[in-house]
Design a protein around this motif. Structure first.
Motif, PDB file in Angstrom:
ATOM      1  N   ALA A 344       0.829  -1.204   0.000  1.00 34.58           N
ATOM      2  CA  ALA A 344       0.000   0.000   0.000  1.00 34.58           C
ATOM      3  C   ALA A 344       0.865   1.255   0.000  1.00 34.58           C
ATOM      4  O   ALA A 344       0.567   2.226  -0.704  1.00 34.58           O
ATOM      5  N   PHE A 345       1.926   1.218   0.769  1.00 34.14           N
ATOM      6  CA  PHE A 345       2.791   2.397   0.820  1.00 34.14           C
ATOM      7  C   PHE A 345       3.469   2.634  -0.529  1.00 34.14           C
ATOM      8  O   PHE A 345       3.582   3.777  -0.974  1.00 34.14           O
ATOM      9  N   ASN A 346       3.896   1.562  -1.194  1.00 39.65           N
ATOM     10  CA  ASN A 346       4.511   1.716  -2.515  1.00 39.65           C
ATOM     11  C   ASN A 346       3.535   2.329  -3.520  1.00 39.65           C
ATOM     12  O   ASN A 346       3.932   3.123  -4.378  1.00 39.65           O
ATOM     13  N   GLU A 347       2.266   1.977  -3.420  1.00 37.90           N
ATOM     14  CA  GLU A 347       1.261   2.581  -4.301  1.00 37.90           C
ATOM     15  C   GLU A 347       1.171   4.086  -4.073  1.00 37.90           C
ATOM     16  O   GLU A 347       1.151   4.886  -5.028  1.00 37.90           O
ATOM     17  N   GLU A 348       1.118   4.472  -2.803  1.00 41.48           N
ATOM     18  CA  GLU A 348       1.017   5.897  -2.484  1.00 41.48           C
ATOM     19  C   GLU A 348       2.310   6.628  -2.825  1.00 41.48           C
ATOM     20  O   GLU A 348       2.290   7.794  -3.238  1.00 41.48           O
ATOM     21  N   LEU A 349       3.433   5.939  -2.668  1.00 43.69           N
ATOM     22  CA  LEU A 349       4.713   6.541  -3.000  1.00 43.69           C
ATOM     23  C   LEU A 349       4.815   6.793  -4.505  1.00 43.69           C
ATOM     24  O   LEU A 349       5.312   7.848  -4.937  1.00 43.69           O
ATOM     25  N   ASP A 350       4.315   5.844  -5.298  1.00 45.58           N
ATOM     26  CA  ASP A 350       4.307   6.047  -6.751  1.00 45.58           C
ATOM     27  C   ASP A 350       3.479   7.273  -7.133  1.00 45.58           C
ATOM     28  O   ASP A 350       3.876   8.066  -8.003  1.00 45.58           O
ATOM     29  N   LYS A 351       2.327   7.443  -6.490  1.00 49.07           N
ATOM     30  CA  LYS A 351       1.492   8.620  -6.757  1.00 49.07           C
ATOM     31  C   LYS A 351       2.221   9.901  -6.366  1.00 49.07           C
ATOM     32  O   LYS A 351       2.205  10.896  -7.099  1.00 49.07           O
ATOM     33  N   PHE A 352       2.856   9.844  -5.215  1.00 45.80           N
ATOM     34  CA  PHE A 352       3.586  11.016  -4.713  1.00 45.80           C
ATOM     35  C   PHE A 352       4.713  11.419  -5.673  1.00 45.80           C
ATOM     36  O   PHE A 352       4.863  12.591  -6.021  1.00 45.80           O
ATOM     37  N   LEU A 353       5.482  10.445  -6.123  1.00 46.58           N
ATOM     38  CA  LEU A 353       6.599  10.722  -7.047  1.00 46.58           C
ATOM     39  C   LEU A 353       6.105  11.233  -8.383  1.00 46.58           C
ATOM     40  O   LEU A 353       6.695  12.140  -8.973  1.00 46.58           O
ATOM     41  N   ALA A 354       5.008  10.659  -8.854  1.00 48.16           N
ATOM     42  CA  ALA A 354       4.442  11.115 -10.134  1.00 48.16           C
ATOM     43  C   ALA A 354       3.985  12.572 -10.029  1.00 48.16           C
ATOM     44  O   ALA A 354       4.168  13.357 -10.968  1.00 48.16           O
ATOM     45  N   GLU A 355       3.385  12.924  -8.902  1.00 48.41           N
ATOM     46  CA  GLU A 355       2.955  14.315  -8.710  1.00 48.41           C
ATOM     47  C   GLU A 355       4.155  15.267  -8.693  1.00 48.41           C
ATOM     48  O   GLU A 355       4.106  16.348  -9.304  1.00 48.41           O
ATOM     49  N   ARG A 356       5.228  14.871  -8.047  1.00 48.63           N
ATOM     50  CA  ARG A 356       6.414  15.722  -7.970  1.00 48.63           C
ATOM     51  C   ARG A 356       7.047  15.898  -9.352  1.00 48.63           C
ATOM     52  O   ARG A 356       7.501  16.974  -9.705  1.00 48.63           O
ATOM     53  N   GLN A 357       7.081  14.830 -10.106  1.00 49.78           N
ATOM     54  CA  GLN A 357       7.700  14.890 -11.432  1.00 49.78           C
ATOM     55  C   GLN A 357       6.854  15.695 -12.408  1.00 49.78           C
ATOM     56  O   GLN A 357       7.375  16.287 -13.351  1.00 49.78           O
ATOM     57  N   GLY A 358       5.536  15.748 -12.145  1.00 49.85           N
ATOM     58  CA  GLY A 358       4.659  16.437 -13.055  1.00 49.85           C
ATOM     59  C   GLY A 358       4.518  17.914 -12.802  1.00 49.85           C
ATOM     60  O   GLY A 358       4.021  18.659 -13.644  1.00 49.85           O
ATOM     61  N   ARG A 359       4.997  18.362 -11.664  1.00 47.28           N
ATOM     62  CA  ARG A 359       4.789  19.786 -11.339  1.00 47.28           C
ATOM     63  C   ARG A 359       5.841  20.680 -11.974  1.00 47.28           C
ATOM     64  O   ARG A 359       6.899  20.230 -12.359  1.00 47.28           O
TER      65      ARG A 359
END
Length: 359
Positions: A344-359
């Motif tokens: 579950a944490f890896n799923e949320e971490l992937d979302k977090f990283l994607a948001e950072r890379q997209g900003r």
């Protein structure tokens, strides 16, 4: 608190500026046979990927000196040739394109030989690092100071520097290394008061991963906190790539530079109801190649975890039957069952990283 850096002059090694107002630079050395171009290039590129910004290579003979040319063609970081006793190897390495030398001018064979090396360094715009080691000081200085003391190391360094200055060469940086943390710190303090050349810092022969990391962190950390040090190496009896993680954590802990995520985790206690050690280790491995700088918390208690790690960008706190995932102290997801925490944490971490890379 902002660290007040020691005033030092700026020199340039390849495309890397050191000293002056430039950030502290991370350096290492290959342990390959420099004549083996393929293996040396592979290790240099691995070091660079892990955050190394200058790499030193051993030059033991002519074949190693001339191997620098094809190595340079395949790497992006500046190279320093490590030379002992033979001035011809220094000249050959410079002609092969090396960006800097590490030598002791006093042990390469007299005035004429020093002249030849200085002339070649001037012609190629290269830096000379005067490297003094407590284990190989001149005999007269060991006798004068009754041992390889910090004072002896400083006098040795300045003696070698004067040999270059007398030839109107000042594109210099200096290192003073000992296996003793206290001697190393004292020597650099003394030297820093007597010249403005940039200083390469480190504790030599520090040891294996655990002991070497501790000695290096203490010695380098004290010096950096006092504003001393323009480049650094964590010297470990280990794969040189392992030095990078320690070096960058030292810089991060003092707020000097940041590379990759910071992971904070609690030390476990009697309230811990999950395998926190394994969880923290898995998350650290998951992020080991990440270069973005952010803070991750791995906590073993759902009661206090989010509050204690409120400054974390993303974190997890686990209990026996459930866990929570949070951002900046605010819960974003509850996970049932301790065995589901990492996924579950890896799923949320992937979302977090994607948001950072997209900003």
């Amino acid at each position: 608190m902002t660290i007040a850096r020691r005033k030092s002059r700026e020199v340039t090694i390849g495309n890397v500026r050191i000293g002056g107002d430039n950030p502290v630079v991370v350096q290492s050395m290959t342990n390959t046979d420099t004549r083996d171009v393929e293996q040396t290039v592979e290790q240099i590129n691995s070091l660079a990927e892990a955050g190394c910004e200058i790499v030193r290579v051993a030059v033991l003979n002519d074949d190693a000196a001339w191997a620098i040319r094809p190595i340079k063609d395949q790497v992006t970081v500046p190279l320093v040739a490590d030379i002992h006793f033979d001035h011809r190897l220094a000249v050959s390495a410079l002609e092969a394109g090396v960006d800097a030398l590490r030598i002791n001018p006093g042990n390469i064979g007299g005035q004429k030989n020093v002249d030849k090396v200085v002339d070649a360094a001037k012609a190629h715009g290269s830096v000379i690092r005067v490297g003094v080691n407590g284990g190989s000081l001149e005999r007269d200085l060991v006798e004068k100071y009754c041992g390889p003391t910090p004072e002896a190391m400083v006098e040795s360094a300045l003696r070698h520097v004067r040999m270059l200055e007398d030839r109107n060469f000042d594109n210099i940086k200096i290192s003073l290394k000992s296996s003793s943390v206290t001697d190393t710190v004292t020597a650099y303090r003394l030297l820093g008061q007597q010249c403005e050349y940039p200083l390469h810092i480190g504790v030599t022969e520090a040891g294996t991963m655990l002991r070497g990391s501790v000695k290096s962190s203490v010695g380098i950390g004290i010096l950096l906190w006092q504003g001393i040090g323009d480049t650094l190496r964590v010297s470990l009896t280990e794969d040189p790539v392992a030095e990078m993680a320690v070096a960058w954590e030292i810089l991060r802990s003092l707020g000097l530079r940041f590379r990759g995520p910071e992971i904070i985790s609690c030390p476990t206690c009697g309230r811990t109801e999950i395998d926190l050690i394994s969880l923290a280790g898995e998350i650290e491995r998951r992020l080991q190649n990440e270069t973005q700088s952010f803070k991750v918390a791995v906590m073993g208690c759902v009661v206090n975890g989010p509050g204690e790690a409120r400054e974390a960008d993303i974190g997890i706190a686990g209990g026996r039957d459930k866990g929570i995932i949070f951002r900046h102290g605010e819960v974003i997801r509850t996970v049932k069952g301790g065995s589901n925490l990492l996924a579950a944490f890896n799923e949320e971490l992937d979302k977090f990283l994607a948001e950072r890379q997209g900003r």
